[in-house]
Design an enzyme around this catalytic site. Structure first.
Site, PDB file in Angstrom:
ATOM      1  N   LYS A 136       7.273   4.757  -1.858  1.00 35.48           N
ATOM      2  CA  LYS A 136       7.764   4.965  -0.494  1.00 35.48           C
ATOM      3  C   LYS A 136       9.101   4.262  -0.240  1.00 35.48           C
ATOM      4  CE  LYS A 136       4.098   7.410   0.001  1.00 35.48           C
ATOM      5  NZ  LYS A 136       3.241   6.971  -1.095  1.00 35.48           N
ATOM      6  N   TYR A 183     -10.383  11.863  -1.072  1.00 33.47           N
ATOM      7  CA  TYR A 183      -9.250  10.939  -1.010  1.00 33.47           C
ATOM      8  C   TYR A 183      -9.736   9.486  -0.965  1.00 33.47           C
ATOM      9  CZ  TYR A 183      -5.330   8.264   0.721  1.00 33.47           C
ATOM     10  OH  TYR A 183      -4.365   7.311   0.851  1.00 33.47           O
ATOM     11  N   TYR A 226      -4.132   6.511  -6.122  1.00 35.07           N
ATOM     12  CA  TYR A 226      -3.098   7.449  -6.575  1.00 35.07           C
ATOM     13  C   TYR A 226      -2.849   7.370  -8.084  1.00 35.07           C
ATOM     14  CZ  TYR A 226      -1.913   7.913  -1.611  1.00 35.07           C
ATOM     15  OH  TYR A 226      -1.951   8.146  -0.271  1.00 35.07           O
TER      16      TYR A 226
END
Ligand SMILES: *Cc1c(COP(=O)(O)O)cnc(C)c1O
Length: 336
Positions: A49, A263, A289
């Site tokens: 990010k 998730y 992730y």
């Protein structure tokens, strides 16, 4: 492609290293494995990010924003990196956190990224799983505006065309690194979620006419909607860059076979990938992730998806801080 015209705050420790993974390569006896260390971007323990926020926060400053807000799941790496850059720029930061996994363990709710969000001075707001978080974000921005503030709202994962520019930059960086190493990359593999990373990579590679394929390993949605999301954002990113139509649909490929129950919910493959990466390369992956991304890569290598002699680069998108939010899971799983 016109990348340099976009305002950018240079904060990433770039270029991030591109390193060989010889012990992992040997263990799997498949293609030559490399890792692009975007876990080492340098902002409050790093991650993907940071590159997106270079462009997003430049836009926030240009708009004279005084408060930045964004949304994510409880253990959001994006929220933590946003909190860090807001602190560094002296801006207030509000993060809207969705209880997406409904994991009730205290470490998940209090440690890992949540602890760092607090340390970095961000104000959290909590929402139940299933909330329309983009709507909640817009509503909170409106509330702040009504109070006379100047909010800048960043979508989940920083995934809009401006944020994706961060991964256009990364694509160019990788191509240059590969050229200077004389490395012919056959595939880039990484975890894909809110789509900005993959969209930026494919748009950047298309924009410089590189033929390197990209494979996203999904962490949430099934394949068809994930590919559509990435493709739509890649097209909008290419338009922003002044190269509309540069991204062919077939350049967007996702494999969503490694999500598991949902998730942020652990899988056996993720646990195995974490252990293998740690014990062959001293490399720390994350449970949500990069662990699932690496689980996908390992499984595909075992199934013969890549040939010996090919060069495959795993883009490590960060997130290891999230390990501490899953201590309740790892302590029993790693026993014995
Ligand atoms: C957000 C995130 C991703 C996914 O990137 P997107 O741009 O949202 O697809 C991958 N890995 C980590 C560690 C992340 O925090």
């Amino acid at each position: 492609m016109k990348l340099s015209r976009f305002p950018r705050i240079r904060i990433t420790h770039a270029p991030t290293p591109l390193e060989p993974m010889p012990r992992l390569t040997e263990l799997l006896s498949g293609p030559n494995l490399w890792v692009k260390r975007d876990d080492c971007t340098g902002l409050a323990s790093g991650g993907n990010k940071t590159r997106k926020l270079e462009y997003l926060m430049a836009e926030a400053l240009a708009q004279k924003a005084d408060v930045v807000l964004t949304q994510g799941a409880t253990q959001s790496n994006h929220a933590r990196q946003t909190a860090a850059i807001a602190a560094k720029l002296g801006m207030d930061c509000e993060i809207l956190l969705e209880d997406r996994t409904q994991i009730s363990a205290a470490d998940y709710r209090e440690s890992g990224n949540v602890l760092l969000d607090r340390l970095l001075g961000a104000s959290p707001h909590h929402f139940p799983g299933g909330t329309d978080m983009e709507a909640a974000l817009a509503a909170r921005a409106e509330e702040l505006r009504a109070q006379g503030r100047r909010p800048y709202a960043i979508p989940g994962g920083g995934s809009n065309p401006v944020g994706a520019l961060g991964y256009v930059t990364c694509a160019l960086e990788l191509v240059e690194q590969a050229n200077s190493l004389g490395l012919d990359i056959d595939c880039l593999v990484h975890a894909t979620g809110s789509a900005g990373t993959q969209a930026g990579l494919v748009a950047g590679l298309a924009g410089c006419r590189s033929l390197i394929p990209v494979l996203g390993i999904g962490v949430r949605a099934p394949r068809a909607p994930q590919e559509e999301k990435v493709y739509a954002l890649a097209q909008r990113t290419a338009e922003l860059l002044g190269v509309p139509g540069a991204v062919a649909r077939e350049r967007v490929v996702a494999n969503c076979d490694y999500v598991g129950a949902g998730y942020g919910l652990p899988t056996d493959g993720m646990l195995e990938a974490l252990k293998i990466a740690a014990r062959t390369e001293g490399l720390l992956l994350d449970p949500v992730y990069s662990g699932k991304g690496m689980a996908g890569l390992i499984d595909l290598i075992r199934k013969g998806h890549f040939r010996k002699g090919q060069n495959v680069v795993f883009v490590h998108t960060g997130g290891a801080v999230g390990l501490f939010g899953y201590e309740h899971y790892f302590t029993p799983a790693l026993a014995g």
